[in-house]
Scaffold this motif. Sequence first.
Motif, PDB file in Angstrom:
ATOM      1  N   ASN A 145       9.493 -41.649 -26.144  1.00  0.00           N
ATOM      2  CA  ASN A 145       8.960 -40.651 -25.142  1.00  0.00           C
ATOM      3  C   ASN A 145       8.575 -39.408 -25.573  1.00  0.00           C
ATOM      4  OD1 ASN A 145       8.989 -41.169 -22.222  1.00  0.00           O
ATOM      5  ND2 ASN A 145       9.784 -39.284 -22.054  1.00  0.00           N
ATOM      6  N   LEU A 146       9.390 -38.967 -26.592  1.00  0.00           N
ATOM      7  CA  LEU A 146       8.955 -37.602 -27.128  1.00  0.00           C
ATOM      8  C   LEU A 146       7.742 -37.862 -27.949  1.00  0.00           C
ATOM      9  CD1 LEU A 146      12.755 -36.800 -28.548  1.00  0.00           C
ATOM     10  CD2 LEU A 146      11.418 -35.050 -27.124  1.00  0.00           C
ATOM     11  N   LEU A 147       7.442 -38.708 -28.453  1.00  0.00           N
ATOM     12  CA  LEU A 147       6.344 -38.889 -29.312  1.00  0.00           C
ATOM     13  C   LEU A 147       5.094 -39.108 -28.460  1.00  0.00           C
ATOM     14  CD1 LEU A 147       7.416 -41.337 -32.183  1.00  0.00           C
ATOM     15  CD2 LEU A 147       6.743 -39.021 -32.397  1.00  0.00           C
ATOM     16  N   LEU A 148       5.273 -39.923 -27.127  1.00  0.00           N
ATOM     17  CA  LEU A 148       4.277 -39.884 -26.108  1.00  0.00           C
ATOM     18  C   LEU A 148       3.984 -38.480 -25.948  1.00  0.00           C
ATOM     19  CD1 LEU A 148       5.335 -43.063 -24.549  1.00  0.00           C
ATOM     20  CD2 LEU A 148       3.582 -42.705 -25.852  1.00  0.00           C
ATOM     21  N   ASP A 149       4.952 -37.664 -25.553  1.00  0.00           N
ATOM     22  CA  ASP A 149       4.616 -36.251 -25.120  1.00  0.00           C
ATOM     23  C   ASP A 149       4.155 -35.321 -26.297  1.00  0.00           C
ATOM     24  OD1 ASP A 149       5.512 -35.718 -22.348  1.00  0.00           O
ATOM     25  OD2 ASP A 149       7.415 -36.367 -23.081  1.00  0.00           O
ATOM     26  N   GLY A 150       4.535 -35.615 -27.588  1.00  0.00           N
ATOM     27  CA  GLY A 150       3.756 -34.701 -28.623  1.00  0.00           C
ATOM     28  C   GLY A 150       2.744 -35.289 -29.178  1.00  0.00           C
ATOM     29  N   LEU A 223       3.003 -29.115 -34.571  1.00  0.00           N
ATOM     30  CA  LEU A 223       3.946 -29.609 -33.811  1.00  0.00           C
ATOM     31  C   LEU A 223       5.197 -29.525 -34.159  1.00  0.00           C
ATOM     32  CD1 LEU A 223       4.116 -31.758 -31.231  1.00  0.00           C
ATOM     33  CD2 LEU A 223       3.999 -33.673 -32.951  1.00  0.00           C
ATOM     34  N   VAL A 224       6.267 -29.123 -33.121  1.00  0.00           N
ATOM     35  CA  VAL A 224       7.386 -29.016 -33.485  1.00  0.00           C
ATOM     36  C   VAL A 224       8.235 -29.481 -32.192  1.00  0.00           C
ATOM     37  CG1 VAL A 224       9.453 -27.301 -33.770  1.00  0.00           C
ATOM     38  CG2 VAL A 224       6.927 -26.845 -34.536  1.00  0.00           C
ATOM     39  N   PHE A 225       9.332 -30.423 -32.592  1.00  0.00           N
ATOM     40  CA  PHE A 225      10.279 -30.919 -31.819  1.00  0.00           C
ATOM     41  C   PHE A 225      11.737 -30.378 -31.836  1.00  0.00           C
ATOM     42  CE2 PHE A 225       7.330 -34.308 -32.812  1.00  0.00           C
ATOM     43  CZ  PHE A 225       7.043 -34.901 -31.602  1.00  0.00           C
ATOM     44  N   GLU A 226      12.278 -30.047 -30.717  1.00  0.00           N
ATOM     45  CA  GLU A 226      13.417 -29.320 -30.642  1.00  0.00           C
ATOM     46  C   GLU A 226      14.398 -30.300 -30.046  1.00  0.00           C
ATOM     47  OE1 GLU A 226      17.102 -28.282 -29.792  1.00  0.00           O
ATOM     48  OE2 GLU A 226      15.940 -27.880 -28.037  1.00  0.00           O
ATOM     49  N   VAL A 227      15.414 -30.827 -30.783  1.00  0.00           N
ATOM     50  CA  VAL A 227      16.288 -31.840 -29.979  1.00  0.00           C
ATOM     51  C   VAL A 227      17.725 -31.589 -30.831  1.00  0.00           C
ATOM     52  CG1 VAL A 227      14.613 -33.686 -29.915  1.00  0.00           C
ATOM     53  CG2 VAL A 227      15.758 -33.412 -31.959  1.00  0.00           C
ATOM     54  N   SER A 228      18.117 -30.243 -30.916  1.00  0.00           N
ATOM     55  CA  SER A 228      19.393 -30.030 -31.583  1.00  0.00           C
ATOM     56  C   SER A 228      20.548 -29.926 -30.402  1.00  0.00           C
ATOM     57  CB  SER A 228      19.052 -28.707 -32.224  1.00  0.00           C
ATOM     58  OG  SER A 228      19.049 -27.567 -31.413  1.00  0.00           O
ATOM     59  N   GLY A 229      20.198 -29.386 -29.272  1.00  0.00           N
ATOM     60  CA  GLY A 229      21.067 -29.191 -28.182  1.00  0.00           C
ATOM     61  C   GLY A 229      21.799 -27.967 -28.317  1.00  0.00           C
ATOM     62  N   ASN A 230      21.259 -27.104 -29.193  1.00  0.00           N
ATOM     63  CA  ASN A 230      21.735 -25.746 -29.742  1.00  0.00           C
ATOM     64  C   ASN A 230      20.848 -24.800 -29.093  1.00  0.00           C
ATOM     65  OD1 ASN A 230      21.927 -23.127 -31.179  1.00  0.00           O
ATOM     66  ND2 ASN A 230      23.226 -24.107 -32.541  1.00  0.00           N
ATOM     67  N   ARG A 231      21.391 -23.601 -28.244  1.00  0.00           N
ATOM     68  CA  ARG A 231      20.646 -22.636 -27.373  1.00  0.00           C
ATOM     69  C   ARG A 231      19.600 -21.842 -28.223  1.00  0.00           C
ATOM     70  NH1 ARG A 231      21.942 -23.114 -22.408  1.00  0.00           N
ATOM     71  NH2 ARG A 231      23.869 -23.864 -21.925  1.00  0.00           N
ATOM     72  N   SER A 232      20.108 -21.576 -29.507  1.00  0.00           N
ATOM     73  CA  SER A 232      19.251 -20.617 -30.198  1.00  0.00           C
ATOM     74  C   SER A 232      17.996 -21.324 -31.050  1.00  0.00           C
ATOM     75  CB  SER A 232      20.146 -20.045 -31.455  1.00  0.00           C
ATOM     76  OG  SER A 232      20.754 -20.904 -32.235  1.00  0.00           O
ATOM     77  N   ALA A 233      18.140 -22.720 -31.247  1.00  0.00           N
ATOM     78  CA  ALA A 233      17.127 -23.673 -31.714  1.00  0.00           C
ATOM     79  C   ALA A 233      15.894 -23.560 -31.027  1.00  0.00           C
ATOM     80  CB  ALA A 233      17.748 -25.003 -31.923  1.00  0.00           C
ATOM     81  N   ARG A 243      -0.368 -21.049 -34.620  1.00  0.00           N
ATOM     82  CA  ARG A 243      -1.204 -20.435 -33.458  1.00  0.00           C
ATOM     83  C   ARG A 243      -1.636 -21.903 -32.681  1.00  0.00           C
ATOM     84  NH1 ARG A 243      -3.059 -15.714 -32.158  1.00  0.00           N
ATOM     85  NH2 ARG A 243      -3.072 -15.021 -34.044  1.00  0.00           N
ATOM     86  N   ASP A 244      -1.394 -21.692 -31.647  1.00  0.00           N
ATOM     87  CA  ASP A 244      -1.871 -22.853 -30.594  1.00  0.00           C
ATOM     88  C   ASP A 244      -0.937 -24.209 -30.776  1.00  0.00           C
ATOM     89  OD1 ASP A 244      -4.001 -21.964 -28.967  1.00  0.00           O
ATOM     90  OD2 ASP A 244      -5.152 -21.702 -30.711  1.00  0.00           O
ATOM     91  N   GLY A 245       0.037 -24.008 -31.576  1.00  0.00           N
ATOM     92  CA  GLY A 245       0.936 -25.171 -31.800  1.00  0.00           C
ATOM     93  C   GLY A 245       1.906 -25.638 -30.400  1.00  0.00           C
ATOM     94  N   ARG A 246       2.264 -26.750 -30.558  1.00  0.00           N
ATOM     95  CA  ARG A 246       2.829 -27.386 -29.618  1.00  0.00           C
ATOM     96  C   ARG A 246       4.527 -27.519 -29.895  1.00  0.00           C
ATOM     97  NH1 ARG A 246      -0.699 -30.637 -31.777  1.00  0.00           N
ATOM     98  NH2 ARG A 246       0.288 -32.788 -31.353  1.00  0.00           N
ATOM     99  N   VAL A 247       5.325 -27.144 -28.932  1.00  0.00           N
ATOM    100  CA  VAL A 247       6.626 -26.998 -29.105  1.00  0.00           C
ATOM    101  C   VAL A 247       7.219 -28.037 -28.255  1.00  0.00           C
ATOM    102  CG1 VAL A 247       9.063 -26.208 -29.015  1.00  0.00           C
ATOM    103  CG2 VAL A 247       7.118 -25.184 -29.945  1.00  0.00           C
ATOM    104  N   ILE A 248       7.788 -29.279 -28.390  1.00  0.00           N
ATOM    105  CA  ILE A 248       8.437 -30.427 -27.412  1.00  0.00           C
ATOM    106  C   ILE A 248       9.909 -30.401 -27.338  1.00  0.00           C
ATOM    107  CG2 ILE A 248       8.409 -32.872 -26.880  1.00  0.00           C
ATOM    108  CD1 ILE A 248       5.487 -31.526 -27.247  1.00  0.00           C
ATOM    109  N   ALA A 249      10.269 -29.713 -26.057  1.00  0.00           N
ATOM    110  CA  ALA A 249      11.622 -29.466 -26.045  1.00  0.00           C
ATOM    111  C   ALA A 249      12.318 -30.664 -25.214  1.00  0.00           C
ATOM    112  CB  ALA A 249      11.903 -28.290 -25.154  1.00  0.00           C
TER     113      ALA A 249
END
Length: 342
Positions: A145-150, A223-233, A243-249
Amino acid sequence: MPSPAERLSVWFEGPRRIAVRRGPVPEPGAGEARVRTSVSAISAGTELAAWRGDLDPALPRDETLGAHTGGSFRFPFPYGYASVGRLETLGPDTPAGAPAVGTRVFAFVPHQSVFCAPVDDLLPVPAGVPDERAALFPYLETAVNLLLDGAPRIGERVVVVGQGALGLALTALLSRYPLGGLIAVEPRPERRRRSLEFGAQAAVTPEEALERVSHAFPGGAELVFEVSGNRSALDVAIRAATRDGRVIAGSWLAGGKTPLELGGWFHRGRIRIVSSQVSHLPALEPSWTVERRRRTAWDLLGSVPLETLVTLRVPLPDAGKAYARLDAGEALAALLASSSSG
């Protein structure tokens, strides 16, 4: 271990408090099957947040999974959604094409030694996929699902922040893409080592992430995926993007506020943040359905040895110990054993 004549079920009684209740083995109703569980996996994300008491008590547990429909996170409640076992008996009015008695199946049901569920909700486990790997199926489905979003594009430079079981499953799938580079960010040395085994080209700590990413990917990652569960991540993920990058939370950061720096680079860099949550598909319907996503995940699971990430196995009667150890960071992936797994 429970006797064949009784059922053990895990209940969340209060914050950080687990009870294992005993009761009679249920009889399947119309259109249902009874399954004897071998193993069930504990989610290190949503499930731990529920165990800690971090989730809104009025929030529905999951309106898309039949076993949780109508339930909330108000204590006490049963939880879990990754059980594998053998179909033991069928109830009346079984639908045509139902799995045969003895078939290994997966179900999105709470932790229990034996359960009844609608036949249509049972997912047959492919031959050659061991029970322990099958119990981790939700991690791979979430990664899909993350890959479909990203939607990674050819030649893109990608960063994955967090290398728990979900992050490693995601890294394994991303390593199959023709990317321009793949960097994992993870504070724990053992998980960084595993990320390299699962296909990352480099694995770095959060403290060195921005310097290492900017050196390897001038300008940042598309493209950056954040899947750490850490608030600072999430802040690290934003700053690692170009610039114009995508972050998938992908993390559910429950139980408090998440500090973010939304001035500076986020604003001028036009960074896009997308929430990805497996209960809902990206806007790709009707071509993508939940059934298609699950078929895709099962096909991929055959070649991703997720069971090698299991570092904690606890008998179901001792479930409380498993949650405490997982919460303390003593395990990467944890399983509750109801019987010997196949």
